[in-house]
Design a protein around this motif. Structure first.
Motif, short mmCIF file in Angstrom:
data_model
loop_
_atom_site.label_atom_id
_atom_site.label_comp_id
_atom_site.label_asym_id
_atom_site.label_seq_id
_atom_site.Cartn_x
_atom_site.Cartn_y
_atom_site.Cartn_z
N ALA A 7 16.35 1.19 27.10
CA ALA A 7 15.72 2.46 26.71
C ALA A 7 15.40 2.48 25.21
O ALA A 7 14.50 3.19 24.78
CB ALA A 7 16.62 3.62 27.07
N ALA A 8 16.12 1.69 24.39
CA ALA A 8 15.89 1.66 22.96
C ALA A 8 14.75 0.72 22.57
O ALA A 8 14.28 0.76 21.45
CB ALA A 8 17.17 1.24 22.24
N ARG A 9 14.32 -0.13 23.49
CA ARG A 9 13.22 -1.05 23.20
C ARG A 9 11.90 -0.30 23.26
O ARG A 9 11.71 0.58 24.09
CB ARG A 9 13.21 -2.18 24.23
N PRO A 10 10.96 -0.70 22.40
CA PRO A 10 9.65 -0.02 22.43
C PRO A 10 8.90 -0.36 23.71
O PRO A 10 9.08 -1.42 24.29
CB PRO A 10 8.93 -0.57 21.20
N ARG A 11 8.08 0.57 24.12
CA ARG A 11 7.26 0.33 25.31
C ARG A 11 6.21 -0.73 25.00
O ARG A 11 5.73 -0.82 23.88
CB ARG A 11 6.58 1.61 25.77
N ARG A 12 5.86 -1.48 26.02
CA ARG A 12 4.89 -2.56 25.88
C ARG A 12 3.61 -2.29 26.66
O ARG A 12 2.81 -3.17 26.86
CB ARG A 12 5.50 -3.88 26.35
N THR A 13 3.42 -1.04 27.08
CA THR A 13 2.25 -0.68 27.87
C THR A 13 0.96 -1.03 27.13
O THR A 13 0.04 -1.60 27.71
CB THR A 13 2.27 0.82 28.21
N ALA A 14 0.91 -0.70 25.85
CA ALA A 14 -0.31 -0.97 25.07
C ALA A 14 -0.59 -2.47 25.01
O ALA A 14 -1.76 -2.88 25.08
CB ALA A 14 -0.18 -0.40 23.66
N HIS A 15 0.46 -3.29 24.89
CA HIS A 15 0.27 -4.75 24.87
C HIS A 15 -0.40 -5.21 26.16
O HIS A 15 -1.34 -6.01 26.14
CB HIS A 15 1.60 -5.48 24.69
N ALA A 16 0.10 -4.72 27.28
CA ALA A 16 -0.46 -5.11 28.58
C ALA A 16 -1.91 -4.68 28.69
O ALA A 16 -2.77 -5.44 29.16
CB ALA A 16 0.36 -4.50 29.72
N ARG A 90 6.40 1.62 32.60
CA ARG A 90 7.83 1.32 32.45
C ARG A 90 8.09 0.08 31.61
O ARG A 90 9.24 -0.30 31.40
CB ARG A 90 8.46 1.13 33.83
N LEU A 91 7.05 -0.59 31.14
CA LEU A 91 7.21 -1.88 30.46
C LEU A 91 7.93 -1.77 29.13
O LEU A 91 7.54 -0.98 28.27
CB LEU A 91 5.83 -2.51 30.21
N ARG A 92 8.96 -2.59 28.98
CA ARG A 92 9.65 -2.74 27.70
C ARG A 92 9.93 -4.22 27.44
O ARG A 92 10.69 -4.57 26.55
CB ARG A 92 10.94 -1.94 27.69
N SER A 93 9.29 -5.07 28.22
CA SER A 93 9.44 -6.52 28.09
C SER A 93 8.08 -7.12 27.73
O SER A 93 7.09 -6.88 28.42
CB SER A 93 9.93 -7.12 29.41
N THR A 94 8.05 -7.93 26.68
CA THR A 94 6.81 -8.57 26.27
C THR A 94 6.32 -9.55 27.33
O THR A 94 5.12 -9.62 27.60
CB THR A 94 7.01 -9.30 24.92
N GLY A 95 7.23 -10.29 27.94
CA GLY A 95 6.85 -11.24 28.99
C GLY A 95 6.22 -10.54 30.18
O GLY A 95 5.19 -10.99 30.71
N TRP A 96 6.83 -9.44 30.61
CA TRP A 96 6.26 -8.68 31.74
C TRP A 96 4.95 -8.02 31.33
O TRP A 96 4.03 -7.89 32.15
CB TRP A 96 7.25 -7.65 32.26
N ALA A 97 4.83 -7.60 30.08
CA ALA A 97 3.57 -7.01 29.61
C ALA A 97 2.45 -8.04 29.72
O ALA A 97 1.34 -7.72 30.17
CB ALA A 97 3.70 -6.50 28.18
N ALA A 98 2.73 -9.28 29.32
CA ALA A 98 1.72 -10.34 29.44
C ALA A 98 1.40 -10.61 30.91
O ALA A 98 0.23 -10.71 31.29
CB ALA A 98 2.21 -11.61 28.76
N ALA A 99 2.43 -10.70 31.74
CA ALA A 99 2.21 -10.97 33.16
C ALA A 99 1.35 -9.89 33.81
O ALA A 99 0.37 -10.19 34.51
CB ALA A 99 3.56 -11.08 33.89
N LEU A 100 1.71 -8.64 33.57
CA LEU A 100 0.95 -7.55 34.19
C LEU A 100 -0.42 -7.38 33.56
O LEU A 100 -1.38 -6.99 34.24
CB LEU A 100 1.75 -6.24 34.14
N GLY A 101 -0.56 -7.70 32.27
CA GLY A 101 -1.87 -7.68 31.63
C GLY A 101 -2.81 -8.70 32.26
O GLY A 101 -3.97 -8.39 32.58
N PHE A 102 -2.31 -9.92 32.45
CA PHE A 102 -3.12 -10.95 33.11
C PHE A 102 -3.46 -10.55 34.55
O PHE A 102 -4.59 -10.74 35.01
CB PHE A 102 -2.41 -12.31 33.11
#
Length: 180
Positions: A7-16, A90-102
């Motif tokens: 919950a303390a990690r920044p959201r990664r929605t914008a990255h995706a 719900r994204l707070r993981s950079t790896g998942w942001a990349a995966a879902l972005g692709f």
């Protein structure tokens, strides 16, 4: 030093979304260029025999599978786009942001073809134009979906959740043993 709670990690929605929009734009621009400059069925070397340009229109899925079910692939692509947009919040993981972005870019790229290209709405054929030796012709959206699949597998095998939390290996093994 321990990692901050999810919950303390920044959201990664914008990255995706930035990745998805960038790859989607690349896919659409390359398809427009392919249609404008390539002759259907004629191979043109790009990197010798390693990578050739070969314009085809694909009514089916990968490897021209199920060419008579274009509307099914349209519905599946639409469902994937909606699911990714819902999960992205719900994204707070950079790896998942990349995966879902692709994944979003690839699904949206091919969905655009199915919705807007001939022979008609929700039945359009996908523009494919990249060919590797002994491999079916594909496009940037297809490559993006493959990148997503690899990243999803890596993130899952590493036990990383969408929120960046890590599954404990011992907990996973204990949970599997109790289900047997």
């Amino acid at each position: 030093m321990t990692a901050p709670p999810p919950a303390a990690r920044p959201r990664r929605t914008a990255h995706a979304l930035v990745l998805a929009l960038s790859v989607y734009a690349l896919d659409q621009v390359t398809k427009v260029l392919a249609v404008a400059h390539l002759e259907p069925g004629v191979r043109r070397p790009l990197l010798g025999e390693v990578l050739q340009l070969h314009l085809i229109r694909n009514p089916g899925a990968a490897f021209s599978f199920a060419t008579g079910a274009t509307w099914v692939f349209t519905a599946v692509a639409l469902a994937v786009v909606v699911a990714v947009l819902v999960l992205a919040r719900r994204l707070r993981s950079t790896g998942w942001a990349a995966a879902l972005g692709f994944l979003l870019a690839g699904a949206a790229g091919n969905l655009t073809d199915r919705l807007l290209r001939q022979p008609g709405f929700a039945r359009g054929h996908v523009v494919d134009f990249l060919e590797l030796p002994s491999w079916p012709v594909f496009n940037v959206a297809d490559a993006s979906i493959c990148c997503a699949a690899v990243l999803i597998a890596v993130m899952t095998l590493r036990g990383v959740g969408l929120d960046g939390s890590r599954e404990q290996r011992g907990a996973r093994a204990a949970g599997e043993g109790s289900r047997a």
